[in-house]
Design an enzyme around this catalytic site. Sequence first.
Site, PDB file in Angstrom:
ATOM      1  CG  HIS A   8       2.731   0.507   9.599  1.00  0.00           C
ATOM      2  ND1 HIS A   8       2.786   0.121  10.924  1.00  0.00           N
ATOM      3  CD2 HIS A   8       1.556   0.034   9.125  1.00  0.00           C
ATOM      4  CE1 HIS A   8       1.686  -0.546  11.231  1.00  0.00           C
ATOM      5  NE2 HIS A   8       0.926  -0.612  10.155  1.00  0.00           N
ATOM      6  NE  ARG A  51      -1.882  -4.271   8.321  1.00  0.00           N
ATOM      7  CZ  ARG A  51      -0.660  -4.041   7.844  1.00  0.00           C
ATOM      8  NH1 ARG A  51       0.065  -5.039   7.389  1.00  0.00           N
ATOM      9  NH2 ARG A  51      -0.155  -2.829   7.803  1.00  0.00           N
ATOM     10  CE  LYS A  76      -3.462   2.293   2.876  1.00  0.00           C
ATOM     11  NZ  LYS A  76      -4.177   2.254   4.157  1.00  0.00           N
ATOM     12  CG  HIS A  91      -7.367  -4.266   9.348  1.00  0.00           C
ATOM     13  ND1 HIS A  91      -6.417  -4.208   8.347  1.00  0.00           N
ATOM     14  CD2 HIS A  91      -7.073  -3.257  10.196  1.00  0.00           C
ATOM     15  CE1 HIS A  91      -5.595  -3.202   8.583  1.00  0.00           C
ATOM     16  NE2 HIS A  91      -5.967  -2.604   9.699  1.00  0.00           N
ATOM     17  CE1 TYR A 102      -0.902  -3.572  15.741  1.00  0.00           C
ATOM     18  CE2 TYR A 102       0.696  -2.262  14.515  1.00  0.00           C
ATOM     19  CZ  TYR A 102      -0.520  -2.919  14.584  1.00  0.00           C
ATOM     20  OH  TYR A 102      -1.350  -2.914  13.503  1.00  0.00           O
TER      21      TYR A 102
END
Length: 360
Positions: A333, A311, A229, A308, A342
């Site tokens: 990211h 993930r 992405k 999601h 996280y």
Amino acid sequence: MNIQKTIDRRKLDEKVIHMPWFVQQFIDYKLPDLSPSTLLEYVRDYEQFFCWLRTEGLSTATANDQVTLLDLETLHMESIVGYRLHLTTRTESTNSKITVSRKMSSLRSLFHYLSQIAEDENYYPLLKRNIMAKVEIKRIHKPKDTAAKLKGKILEEDELTDFIAYIADGYGHDVVDNKQALYAHELNKERDACIASLILNSGLRVSEVINLNVDDLDLTNKLIYVYRKGNNDESFKTPVYFREQSKDDLVAYMTLRQTRYQTPKREKALFVTVPNGHKEGKRMSKRAIQAMIIKYAKRFGKPYLTVHKLRHSFATDYYLQNDIYKTKEQLGHASTETTEVYAHLTDKTMSEAIERRVSG
């Protein structure tokens, strides 16, 4: 171009011709930097805004493509406040704070381009007055808030392997009295377990999973090559590592991919399905994978679990053994700011760790 981008680019081309010329110019300007999926969201946001302008009598245009620069230039601050109010209070499909913030950001981007970048034939800005420059858009999506919402809604520790095992075997025992559900499970259990395993052992996004081709898989080195992405270089696929368990699940699925799903050799997709009324296997859709995970999650006792959140489950587990920079790279990211979620999710584990003492 990957499958989803191709679909979104086609939709973008269909929609943008119904936009004013200056929006079309803005989209062309942004195409090299932003994905078709992002730009499609921009255009949808502009559609909604222009429809609102016309409904409120702030533009005399009879269609969106007739909205003028003067219409935008002469907007008052109370109009922007009114539009924000419309987004948050309308009875049909009320928007969340995050969605409203994103829609306002879309408008800011357009107005900034028209007032600061685009020029007319005399080198003057296309938009002489930018009302959106006065609008403060507060950051809603804070890592700590996201982490708080995810607590208790992801898989932790042994649950990661338990969920994969449940898809492969446990679900079948739970639906033994439902012949249709049992038949579907027997047909797809290896594939479904493999998809869940790959996400839980690599952190891939669902969009990355559906775009995978057989040729993207390197079982020997436990690597999979994906279009990440935000990366608009269509010639480059990023190598992403996966864990040993996923290798075993991939091998099990690959031995039956062609025969069980009657997959023709021309079909490149890694994960396939045979839709109703079809005889040959074809690429699974994003919606099919999302629905599949929700189906298993409900029976597993985790009704909030989504594809999601698988993930997120991997990322939290991975972060416990690695630093924030490795986690950022593994997840693809753009910045560590996103990965901070996280760090907050593992606060409890960190607080427990500080209390441990080595005896002796």
